[in-house]
Design an enzyme around this catalytic site. Sequence first.
Site, PDB file in Angstrom:
ATOM      1  N   ARG A   1       2.736  -5.456  17.166  1.00  0.00           N
ATOM      2  CA  ARG A   1       1.331  -5.009  17.083  1.00  0.00           C
ATOM      3  C   ARG A   1       0.425  -6.139  17.584  1.00  0.00           C
ATOM      4  O   ARG A   1      -0.574  -5.890  18.260  1.00  0.00           O
ATOM      5  CB  ARG A   1       0.993  -4.611  15.639  1.00  0.00           C
ATOM      6  CG  ARG A   1       1.868  -3.470  15.128  1.00  0.00           C
ATOM      7  CD  ARG A   1       1.671  -3.217  13.648  1.00  0.00           C
ATOM      8  NE  ARG A   1       2.088  -4.344  12.826  1.00  0.00           N
ATOM      9  CZ  ARG A   1       1.984  -4.387  11.501  1.00  0.00           C
ATOM     10  NH1 ARG A   1       1.473  -3.360  10.840  1.00  0.00           N
ATOM     11  NH2 ARG A   1       2.378  -5.442  10.816  1.00  0.00           N
TER      12      ARG A   1
ATOM     13  N   ASP B   1      -2.437  -9.034  11.892  1.00  0.00           N
ATOM     14  CA  ASP B   1      -3.799  -9.447  11.572  1.00  0.00           C
ATOM     15  C   ASP B   1      -4.272 -10.666  12.367  1.00  0.00           C
ATOM     16  O   ASP B   1      -5.445 -11.010  12.330  1.00  0.00           O
ATOM     17  CB  ASP B   1      -3.900  -9.750  10.069  1.00  0.00           C
ATOM     18  CG  ASP B   1      -3.631  -8.506   9.236  1.00  0.00           C
ATOM     19  OD1 ASP B   1      -3.974  -7.417   9.708  1.00  0.00           O
ATOM     20  OD2 ASP B   1      -3.076  -8.628   8.132  1.00  0.00           O
TER      21      ASP B   1
ATOM     22  N   HIS C   1      -2.222  -8.937   1.978  1.00  0.00           N
ATOM     23  CA  HIS C   1      -1.864  -7.694   2.701  1.00  0.00           C
ATOM     24  C   HIS C   1      -2.985  -7.440   3.716  1.00  0.00           C
ATOM     25  O   HIS C   1      -3.245  -8.279   4.566  1.00  0.00           O
ATOM     26  CB  HIS C   1      -1.691  -6.590   1.647  1.00  0.00           C
ATOM     27  CG  HIS C   1      -1.008  -5.347   2.118  1.00  0.00           C
ATOM     28  ND1 HIS C   1      -0.372  -5.231   3.314  1.00  0.00           N
ATOM     29  CD2 HIS C   1      -0.873  -4.122   1.512  1.00  0.00           C
ATOM     30  CE1 HIS C   1       0.133  -4.010   3.433  1.00  0.00           C
ATOM     31  NE2 HIS C   1      -0.169  -3.318   2.356  1.00  0.00           N
TER      32      HIS C   1
ATOM     33  N   HIS D   1       5.453 -13.108   7.564  1.00  0.00           N
ATOM     34  CA  HIS D   1       5.618 -11.704   7.184  1.00  0.00           C
ATOM     35  C   HIS D   1       6.790 -11.575   6.223  1.00  0.00           C
ATOM     36  O   HIS D   1       7.751 -12.343   6.312  1.00  0.00           O
ATOM     37  CB  HIS D   1       5.859 -10.809   8.416  1.00  0.00           C
ATOM     38  CG  HIS D   1       5.584  -9.375   8.137  1.00  0.00           C
ATOM     39  ND1 HIS D   1       6.550  -8.521   7.674  1.00  0.00           N
ATOM     40  CD2 HIS D   1       4.444  -8.656   8.225  1.00  0.00           C
ATOM     41  CE1 HIS D   1       6.003  -7.326   7.502  1.00  0.00           C
ATOM     42  NE2 HIS D   1       4.726  -7.374   7.823  1.00  0.00           N
TER      43      HIS D   1
ATOM     44  N   SER E   1       0.829  -1.217   0.000  1.00  0.00           N
ATOM     45  CA  SER E   1       0.000   0.000   0.000  1.00  0.00           C
ATOM     46  C   SER E   1       0.861   1.263   0.000  1.00  0.00           C
ATOM     47  O   SER E   1       0.612   2.201  -0.775  1.00  0.00           O
ATOM     48  CB  SER E   1      -0.985  -0.001   1.175  1.00  0.00           C
ATOM     49  OG  SER E   1      -0.363  -0.405   2.364  1.00  0.00           O
TER      50      SER E   1
HETATM   51  N1  CMX Z   1       0.931 -19.992   5.662  1.00  0.00           N
HETATM   52  C1  CMX Z   1       1.361 -20.821   4.659  1.00  0.00           C
HETATM   53  N2  CMX Z   1       2.398 -20.572   3.867  1.00  0.00           N
HETATM   54  C2  CMX Z   1       3.092 -19.454   4.115  1.00  0.00           C
HETATM   55  C3  CMX Z   1       2.752 -18.565   5.154  1.00  0.00           C
HETATM   56  C4  CMX Z   1       1.611 -18.855   5.928  1.00  0.00           C
HETATM   57  N3  CMX Z   1       1.163 -18.045   6.889  1.00  0.00           N
HETATM   58  N4  CMX Z   1       3.625 -17.534   5.160  1.00  0.00           N
HETATM   59  C5  CMX Z   1       4.492 -17.785   4.137  1.00  0.00           C
HETATM   60  N5  CMX Z   1       4.153 -18.927   3.500  1.00  0.00           N
HETATM   61  C6  CMX Z   1       4.754 -19.485   2.301  1.00  0.00           C
HETATM   62  C7  CMX Z   1       4.621 -18.478   1.161  1.00  0.00           C
HETATM   63  O1  CMX Z   1       3.315 -18.560   0.568  1.00  0.00           O
HETATM   64  C8  CMX Z   1       5.746 -18.871   0.230  1.00  0.00           C
HETATM   65  O2  CMX Z   1       5.303 -19.975  -0.530  1.00  0.00           O
HETATM   66  P1  CMX Z   1       5.696 -20.103  -2.101  1.00  0.00           P
HETATM   67  O3  CMX Z   1       7.202 -20.014  -2.160  1.00  0.00           O
HETATM   68  O4  CMX Z   1       5.157 -21.455  -2.454  1.00  0.00           O
HETATM   69  O5  CMX Z   1       5.017 -18.978  -2.804  1.00  0.00           O
HETATM   70  C9  CMX Z   1       6.811 -19.353   1.203  1.00  0.00           C
HETATM   71  O6  CMX Z   1       6.151 -19.624   2.448  1.00  0.00           O
HETATM   72  C10 CMX Z   1       7.899 -18.343   1.451  1.00  0.00           C
HETATM   73  O7  CMX Z   1       7.280 -17.132   1.830  1.00  0.00           O
HETATM   74  P2  CMX Z   1       7.972 -16.130   2.865  1.00  0.00           P
HETATM   75  O8  CMX Z   1       9.298 -15.763   2.295  1.00  0.00           O
HETATM   76  O9  CMX Z   1       7.961 -16.718   4.239  1.00  0.00           O
HETATM   77  O10 CMX Z   1       6.973 -14.917   2.896  1.00  0.00           O
HETATM   78  P3  CMX Z   1       6.618 -13.856   1.765  1.00  0.00           P
HETATM   79  O11 CMX Z   1       7.447 -12.661   2.013  1.00  0.00           O
HETATM   80  O12 CMX Z   1       6.664 -14.463   0.403  1.00  0.00           O
HETATM   81  O13 CMX Z   1       5.091 -13.575   2.083  1.00  0.00           O
HETATM   82  C11 CMX Z   1       3.207 -13.059   3.450  1.00  0.00           C
HETATM   83  C12 CMX Z   1       4.726 -12.833   3.230  1.00  0.00           C
HETATM   84  C13 CMX Z   1       2.734 -12.135   4.558  1.00  0.00           C
HETATM   85  C14 CMX Z   1       2.458 -12.724   2.150  1.00  0.00           C
HETATM   86  C15 CMX Z   1       2.988 -14.540   3.830  1.00  0.00           C
HETATM   87  O14 CMX Z   1       3.632 -14.816   5.056  1.00  0.00           O
HETATM   88  C16 CMX Z   1       1.506 -14.903   3.933  1.00  0.00           C
HETATM   89  O15 CMX Z   1       0.894 -15.196   2.908  1.00  0.00           O
HETATM   90  N6  CMX Z   1       0.928 -14.875   5.178  1.00  0.00           N
HETATM   91  C17 CMX Z   1      -0.484 -15.113   5.360  1.00  0.00           C
HETATM   92  C18 CMX Z   1      -1.276 -13.874   4.933  1.00  0.00           C
HETATM   93  C19 CMX Z   1      -1.101 -12.746   5.929  1.00  0.00           C
HETATM   94  O16 CMX Z   1      -1.182 -12.916   7.124  1.00  0.00           O
HETATM   95  N7  CMX Z   1      -0.896 -11.516   5.388  1.00  0.00           N
HETATM   96  C20 CMX Z   1      -0.839 -10.304   6.220  1.00  0.00           C
HETATM   97  C21 CMX Z   1       0.567  -9.741   6.350  1.00  0.00           C
HETATM   98  C22 CMX Z   1       0.532  -8.429   7.111  1.00  0.00           C
HETATM   99  C23 CMX Z   1       0.041  -7.343   6.224  1.00  0.00           C
HETATM  100  O17 CMX Z   1       0.697  -6.982   5.239  1.00  0.00           O
HETATM  101  O18 CMX Z   1      -1.045  -6.831   6.461  1.00  0.00           O
END
Ligand code: CMX
Length: 434
Positions: free
Chosen positions: A318, A373, A263, A309, A233
């Site tokens: 948070r 979240d 996000h 994250h 964002s």
């Molecule tokens: N559950 C399952 N798999 C997860 C995970 C979770 N909570 N967090 C990371 N992973 C997976 C990723 O999907 C990624 O898989 P691929 O390589 O197959 O695509 C792998 O682990 C590596 O990811 P990462 O390096 O740990 O994390 P990223 O920087 O790629 O992604 C985030 C970060 C937040 C998108 C991811 O942790 C996620 O999807 N979390 C759940 C959604 C969430 O809570 N989002 C809110 C974040 C806060 C915000 O911005 O508001």
Amino acid sequence: MSKLYSKLAEVIPQWRAERADILKQYGDVKISDVTVAQAYGGMRGVKGMICETSLVEPDKGLIIQGHPLLDIKHLWPEETFYLLLTGEIPDEETKQDLIGEINKRAFVPDYVWDILYAMPADAHPMSMLNTAILAMERESVFRQWYSEGMTKDKYWIPMLEDSLKILAVLPIIAAGIYRIRFDKGDLIPWTQGLDLGANYANMLGLPDPDGTFAELMRLYLHFHCDHEGGNVSANTCHTVGSALSDAYYAVSAGLNGLAGPLHGLANQECLGWILEMLEKFNGVPTKEAIRDYAFETLRSGQVIPGYGHAVLRVTDPRFTGFHEFGQNHFPNDPVFAMVAVVFDVVPKVLEEFSAERVKAGKNPIANFWPNVDAGSGSLLYHYGLQEFDYYTVLFSVSRAMGMLSQLVWNRAVGTAITRPKSVGAKFINNVAKK
Ligand code: CMX
């Protein structure tokens, strides 16, 4: 003239001098290398933009202008905005002055309500919010001054004016969306003299006999305010603003990014996941059952919302701050209690699942800990705010403070239009072969 304006007029020459000095002295110093994996991987970790409002340290979380979040959790949103912008926590008189400035601008034109009432009954509250902000673009003072030929050194002045206006109308629009979209009855007007958090709580119309819901709203607006410059964002808002699009365009664009499930939408999804479990097991399940359920979610190819994250490598402060709020006010609430048990179980599940992924040749999961979240929804739920689709709107009202303060800063120092270089597979193959 507001105290915030006077403060900025005093500090902006210093910011400009510092920027000029840094560029002159260190313009050629290298601060980042980029690997092919980073170029394909969302530019993770690439240092390629400047943000002064806040910093996210992987092992500490959000630091606002040098203050770790949990050290300043008592701040009201108006104080947070002042801090983000100026680097100083305002004294009581300055805080009240800013509350007064926001109160002066707390008026939403009728055409915004006409548009919101005309939107489809199943429109997502985030699409309503972003439409309303965009509709108000005609109010932009920045756009007006620009069309009249304003000089660059003045850009920050109408940007500040637009920012204060957006800050003032956002809780009114957001509360209106809640009442319109979820059939809660008439709109509740803004109360002159009240602060942003208390006004927002009041305009939502939920019962708050002991004033703790207003307290939660202040905390909520404070905690979600900013997360440095590279998140979807903030980065989107920054890019759109760099084209000298005004704050209405830039904030609406940024919030469209916040509406994505990876996000800001995660807070709606997270509570949904927890409630599904409560329903399936008819109450708080055993840790073993939560573990099985979490594995089931992961093996079906979904993420566990609220965990992981892109930058953080520890429990999000948070989350910790919200957790403390729940512990202090309603430790026995079943949904809140469930969040606490899930917190005990999920990090270990993610760790195990990550090891399985690595064995299967996939990326590890970089962070097993809860993010903002994971717990905030259970607090809102306790106060009767149970429409999950709405949760990202609350996040947005807060995040706008960070986006707006970054916009003012960028226009004050004359940040250039964003234009990174993109390359294709052919380029990468050629470079890699060399
Ligand atoms: N559950 C399952 N798999 C997860 C995970 C979770 N909570 N967090 C990371 N992973 C997976 C990723 O999907 C990624 O898989 P691929 O390589 O197959 O695509 C792998 O682990 C590596 O990811 P990462 O390096 O740990 O994390 P990223 O920087 O790629 O992604 C985030 C970060 C937040 C998108 C991811 O942790 C996620 O999807 N979390 C759940 C959604 C969430 O809570 N989002 C809110 C974040 C806060 C915000 O911005 O508001």
